[in-house]
Each structure stands twice: as structure tokens, then as C-alpha cells.
Design a protein around this motif. Structure first.
Motif, PDB file in Angstrom:
ATOM      1  N   VAL A  15      14.803  14.319  74.009  1.00 52.37           N
ATOM      2  CA  VAL A  15      15.670  13.944  73.430  1.00 52.37           C
ATOM      3  C   VAL A  15      15.369  13.016  72.159  1.00 52.37           C
ATOM      4  O   VAL A  15      16.083  13.104  71.224  1.00 52.37           O
ATOM      5  CB  VAL A  15      16.913  13.344  74.209  1.00 52.37           C
ATOM      6  N   GLU A  16      14.656  12.309  72.490  1.00 54.62           N
ATOM      7  CA  GLU A  16      14.114  11.191  71.364  1.00 54.62           C
ATOM      8  C   GLU A  16      13.390  12.042  70.023  1.00 54.62           C
ATOM      9  O   GLU A  16      13.474  11.686  69.157  1.00 54.62           O
ATOM     10  CB  GLU A  16      12.882  10.308  71.988  1.00 54.62           C
ATOM     11  N   VAL A  17      12.764  13.140  70.674  1.00 51.77           N
ATOM     12  CA  VAL A  17      12.015  14.143  69.566  1.00 51.77           C
ATOM     13  C   VAL A  17      13.076  14.745  68.858  1.00 51.77           C
ATOM     14  O   VAL A  17      12.914  14.760  67.510  1.00 51.77           O
ATOM     15  CB  VAL A  17      11.195  15.072  70.478  1.00 51.77           C
ATOM     16  N   LYS A  21      13.889  14.354  64.939  1.00 51.70           N
ATOM     17  CA  LYS A  21      13.988  15.509  63.938  1.00 51.70           C
ATOM     18  C   LYS A  21      15.434  15.851  63.156  1.00 51.70           C
ATOM     19  O   LYS A  21      15.489  16.524  62.421  1.00 51.70           O
ATOM     20  CB  LYS A  21      13.534  16.811  64.690  1.00 51.70           C
ATOM     21  N   GLY A  22      16.196  14.790  63.377  1.00 54.99           N
ATOM     22  CA  GLY A  22      17.592  15.015  62.784  1.00 54.99           C
ATOM     23  C   GLY A  22      18.888  15.082  63.536  1.00 54.99           C
ATOM     24  O   GLY A  22      20.025  15.404  62.979  1.00 54.99           O
ATOM     25  N   ILE A  23      18.577  15.870  64.769  1.00 59.44           N
ATOM     26  CA  ILE A  23      19.989  15.867  65.374  1.00 59.44           C
ATOM     27  C   ILE A  23      20.715  14.632  65.855  1.00 59.44           C
ATOM     28  O   ILE A  23      20.083  13.687  66.633  1.00 59.44           O
ATOM     29  CB  ILE A  23      19.651  16.310  66.892  1.00 59.44           C
ATOM     30  N   GLN A  24      21.945  14.421  65.607  1.00 59.96           N
ATOM     31  CA  GLN A  24      22.725  13.219  65.843  1.00 59.96           C
ATOM     32  C   GLN A  24      23.827  13.214  66.789  1.00 59.96           C
ATOM     33  O   GLN A  24      24.228  12.395  67.093  1.00 59.96           O
ATOM     34  CB  GLN A  24      23.344  12.938  64.154  1.00 59.96           C
ATOM     35  N   ASP A  25      24.426  14.493  66.799  1.00 61.70           N
ATOM     36  CA  ASP A  25      25.596  14.573  67.657  1.00 61.70           C
ATOM     37  C   ASP A  25      25.153  14.196  69.138  1.00 61.70           C
ATOM     38  O   ASP A  25      24.420  14.820  69.811  1.00 61.70           O
ATOM     39  CB  ASP A  25      25.927  16.154  67.707  1.00 61.70           C
ATOM     40  N   ASP A  47       5.551  23.203  82.905  1.00 64.37           N
ATOM     41  CA  ASP A  47       4.773  22.288  81.890  1.00 64.37           C
ATOM     42  C   ASP A  47       5.078  22.675  80.452  1.00 64.37           C
ATOM     43  O   ASP A  47       5.121  21.485  79.518  1.00 64.37           O
ATOM     44  CB  ASP A  47       3.080  22.202  81.925  1.00 64.37           C
ATOM     45  N   HIS A  48       5.560  23.897  80.115  1.00 64.81           N
ATOM     46  CA  HIS A  48       6.258  23.986  78.868  1.00 64.81           C
ATOM     47  C   HIS A  48       7.468  23.759  78.446  1.00 64.81           C
ATOM     48  O   HIS A  48       8.017  23.972  77.189  1.00 64.81           O
ATOM     49  CB  HIS A  48       5.812  25.410  78.345  1.00 64.81           C
ATOM     50  N   ALA A  49       8.371  23.479  79.242  1.00 67.53           N
ATOM     51  CA  ALA A  49       9.582  23.644  79.268  1.00 67.53           C
ATOM     52  C   ALA A  49      10.290  22.327  78.256  1.00 67.53           C
ATOM     53  O   ALA A  49      11.336  22.501  77.789  1.00 67.53           O
ATOM     54  CB  ALA A  49      10.230  23.333  80.610  1.00 67.53           C
ATOM     55  N   TYR A  50       9.435  21.296  78.493  1.00 65.94           N
ATOM     56  CA  TYR A  50      10.045  20.083  77.522  1.00 65.94           C
ATOM     57  C   TYR A  50       9.223  19.809  76.392  1.00 65.94           C
ATOM     58  O   TYR A  50       9.326  18.731  75.858  1.00 65.94           O
ATOM     59  CB  TYR A  50      10.296  18.943  78.669  1.00 65.94           C
ATOM     60  N   GLN A  51       8.364  20.778  75.897  1.00 65.28           N
ATOM     61  CA  GLN A  51       7.859  20.704  74.652  1.00 65.28           C
ATOM     62  C   GLN A  51       8.892  21.305  73.729  1.00 65.28           C
ATOM     63  O   GLN A  51       9.475  22.218  74.078  1.00 65.28           O
ATOM     64  CB  GLN A  51       6.469  21.519  74.642  1.00 65.28           C
ATOM     65  N   ASP A  52       8.762  20.728  72.293  1.00 62.29           N
ATOM     66  CA  ASP A  52       9.774  21.296  71.493  1.00 62.29           C
ATOM     67  C   ASP A  52       9.351  22.775  70.931  1.00 62.29           C
ATOM     68  O   ASP A  52       8.925  22.766  69.786  1.00 62.29           O
ATOM     69  CB  ASP A  52      10.196  20.201  70.369  1.00 62.29           C
ATOM     70  N   LYS A  53       9.377  23.592  71.737  1.00 67.20           N
ATOM     71  CA  LYS A  53       8.591  25.131  71.435  1.00 67.20           C
ATOM     72  C   LYS A  53       9.512  26.086  72.095  1.00 67.20           C
ATOM     73  O   LYS A  53      10.161  26.099  73.154  1.00 67.20           O
ATOM     74  CB  LYS A  53       7.353  25.048  71.949  1.00 67.20           C
ATOM     75  N   ALA A  54       9.479  27.207  71.367  1.00 62.37           N
ATOM     76  CA  ALA A  54      10.169  28.491  72.005  1.00 62.37           C
ATOM     77  C   ALA A  54       8.931  28.888  72.958  1.00 62.37           C
ATOM     78  O   ALA A  54       7.894  28.641  72.904  1.00 62.37           O
ATOM     79  CB  ALA A  54      10.287  29.498  70.992  1.00 62.37           C
ATOM     80  N   PRO A  66      13.796  24.336  71.568  1.00 64.07           N
ATOM     81  CA  PRO A  66      15.193  23.121  71.867  1.00 64.07           C
ATOM     82  C   PRO A  66      15.621  22.727  70.582  1.00 64.07           C
ATOM     83  O   PRO A  66      16.779  22.640  70.341  1.00 64.07           O
ATOM     84  CB  PRO A  66      14.360  21.996  72.512  1.00 64.07           C
ATOM     85  N   TYR A  67      14.579  22.216  69.398  1.00 63.58           N
ATOM     86  CA  TYR A  67      15.488  21.881  68.057  1.00 63.58           C
ATOM     87  C   TYR A  67      16.277  22.744  67.709  1.00 63.58           C
ATOM     88  O   TYR A  67      17.434  22.796  67.075  1.00 63.58           O
ATOM     89  CB  TYR A  67      14.392  21.413  66.975  1.00 63.58           C
ATOM     90  N   THR A  68      16.049  24.126  67.741  1.00 68.41           N
ATOM     91  CA  THR A  68      16.825  25.275  67.084  1.00 68.41           C
ATOM     92  C   THR A  68      17.988  25.369  67.893  1.00 68.41           C
ATOM     93  O   THR A  68      19.467  25.510  67.286  1.00 68.41           O
ATOM     94  CB  THR A  68      15.854  26.562  67.378  1.00 68.41           C
ATOM     95  N   VAL A  69      18.104  25.216  69.287  1.00 67.23           N
ATOM     96  CA  VAL A  69      19.136  25.225  70.253  1.00 67.23           C
ATOM     97  C   VAL A  69      20.203  23.981  69.946  1.00 67.23           C
ATOM     98  O   VAL A  69      21.388  24.242  69.475  1.00 67.23           O
ATOM     99  CB  VAL A  69      18.947  25.130  71.680  1.00 67.23           C
TER     100      VAL A  69
END
Ligand code: SAH
Length: 213
Positions: A15-17, A21-25, A47-54, A66-69
Motif C-alpha cells: 500500500v505504501e508503494v 506511485k500516486g494512488i490516493q483513493d 513470495d511474489h504476491a506482494y511485489q508490485d508486479k504482474a 497491483p498498481y494497475t488494479v
């Protein structure tokens, strides 16, 4: 399969990441903080689940980054009880985020194996979309239209007309448009005939596929 304090800690970091990156809601960030993304991946990949990656989920598909979602969800501006159509159920992670925001959710997947697997997973996790549909998202869902929001989670070579026509006046369509790379595009329906269009940056998705009959 469980959710532990360690996983929650990793979600708080994610969430901090996303905020950086600009998510405000706040409601969207709260959803990311709550939904256990590691359970949407095959075990062994947590281990991959909480990296900001597809990440690959089988059948040549991916769970969106996650960022895209978060970015797409923010653009939908969901209010509780809004009727939302999602195209591309995939792992169901985006679905779970939308449910956390208390959307009345209809979701369509064209890949049979993923459809079956994710539907079972929803039951097991007690996630309750109104309908999980095996079908072709290009057609939308005319029998349940109009929608307050429509979200497409695969790259569309062009904007399917049925999706535009299934929006309420004031409704929002969030769709990545393009072939190799996509432009995140937001359409807001202003009247029967008019749509406001905003283009919001480049993304990469697996393709929205046409059904072969
Ligand atoms: N929201 C999902 C994204 C999965 S990737 C997640 O985060 O897990 C995109 C999904 O769209 C894939 O599962 C793919 O099978 C599906 N898809 C592709 N074309 C489609 C179509 N025409 N109709 C419905 N789903 C489609």
C-alpha cells in the motif's frame, strides 16, 4: 492456505508503494490492504504476491500488477451498490478488490479452465459476485445492462461498441486500448450519444481475445 500477520505486513508495504506511485483513493488502498493477494496465486509463488508486479496464473494469462488494479479501480469511482461489469475475471483478484468496495459485480471470462478454477475459488473464499460468466466480453452483458461502471482487464485492439452502449448516463468505462502496448482510456457517458474520453498513460496487458465460433 492462510492469511497471517506476515502477509498483512507485506500488504501494508505494498500500500505504501502504491501511494508513492500516486494512488490516493483511501477505499482502494484499504481494499489492497485487505484482500490476500497471495491466495490468488498458486501456492509456492507467494513470495511474489506482494511485489508490485504482474504474475503468470496459467493458460498464458496473468494476474494484473497491483498498481494497475488500483489505478483502474480508482478510475471507476465506485460507490457502494454500483452495478459493475468486469471483463477478464482471470485470477479473480481485481474482482475481489471491486467486491471489497461493495460493488454489485458481474464478471466474464473466456478461458474455460480459468473460469472454472476461479469460480470454485470464489465459493471457497466466500466472495460473492452477482454472476461469474463464461463468455465473450466483447459482447458485454446486455441482459444486465446498463452499468454504472465497466472495467476491461485485457488489452483491447479497439473499443467494443456494446460496452459503450451498456453504460448508464454518467457511467464510466475503463479500458486499456491498443495492440502491443495499451493506453489506459476512460470514457464517461455524458448523454445517450456523447462520451467524454480521457487517455491516462501506457500499460501492458495480455490481449482481449475474440471468440472463435
Ligand atoms: N483481472 C485479472 C486479469 C487477468 S488477465 C487478474 O488480475 O487476475 C486478462 C483476462 O482476460 C484473462 O484471464 C483472459 O482469459 C481474459 N480475456 C481475454 N479475452 C477475453 C474476452 N473476450 N472476454 C472475457 N475475458 C477475456
Amino acid at each position: 492456505m492462510k492469511d497471517t500477520l506476515k502477509h498483512r505486513g507485506m500488504r501494508n508495504k505494498l500500500v505504501e508503494v502504491l501511494s508513492a506511485k500516486g494512488i490516493q483513493d483511501k477505499a482502494v488502498l484499504d481494499a489492497v490492504k485487505t484482500v490476500p493477494r497471495h491466495l490468488f496465486l498458486d501456492s509456492g509463488f507467494e513470495d511474489h504476491a506482494y511485489q508490485d508486479k504482474a504474475f503468470p496464473i496459467g493458460a498464458e494469462q496473468t494476474i494484473s500488477q497491483p498498481y494497475t488494479v488500483a489505478f483502474q479501480t480508482e478510475l471507476l469511482k465506485i460507490k457502494p451498490n454500483d452495478k459493475i461489469l468486469e471483463i477478464g475475471t482471470g485470477s479473480g483478484y481485481q474482482t475481489a478488490i471491486l467486491l471489497h468496495l461493495r460493488a454489485k459485480l458481474y464478471t466474464i471470462e473466456r478461458q474455460k479452465e480459468l473460469f472454472k478454477k476461479t469460480k470454485l475459488f470464489f465459493n471457497k473464499m466466500n466472495y460473492r459476485p452477482k454472476k461469474v460468466i463464461f463468455g465473450d466480453g466483447y459482447k458485454g452483458l446486455p441482459e444486465e445492462a446498463p452499468f454504472d461502471g465497466i472495467i476491461v482487464t485485457a488489452g483491447a485492439p479497439m473499443v467494443p461498441k456494446p460496452l459503450m452502449s451498456q453504460l448508464k448516463i454518467g457511467g464510466r468505462l475503463v479500458i486499456p486500448v491498443g495492440e502491443d502496448e495499451q493506453v489506459m482510456t476512460l470514457f464517461i457517458r455524458k448523454s445517450e450519444k456523447e462520451f467524454e474520453k480521457q487517455e491516462l498513460g501506457a500499460f501492458r496487458f495480455v490481449p482481449l481475445l475474440e471468440n472463435k465460433n
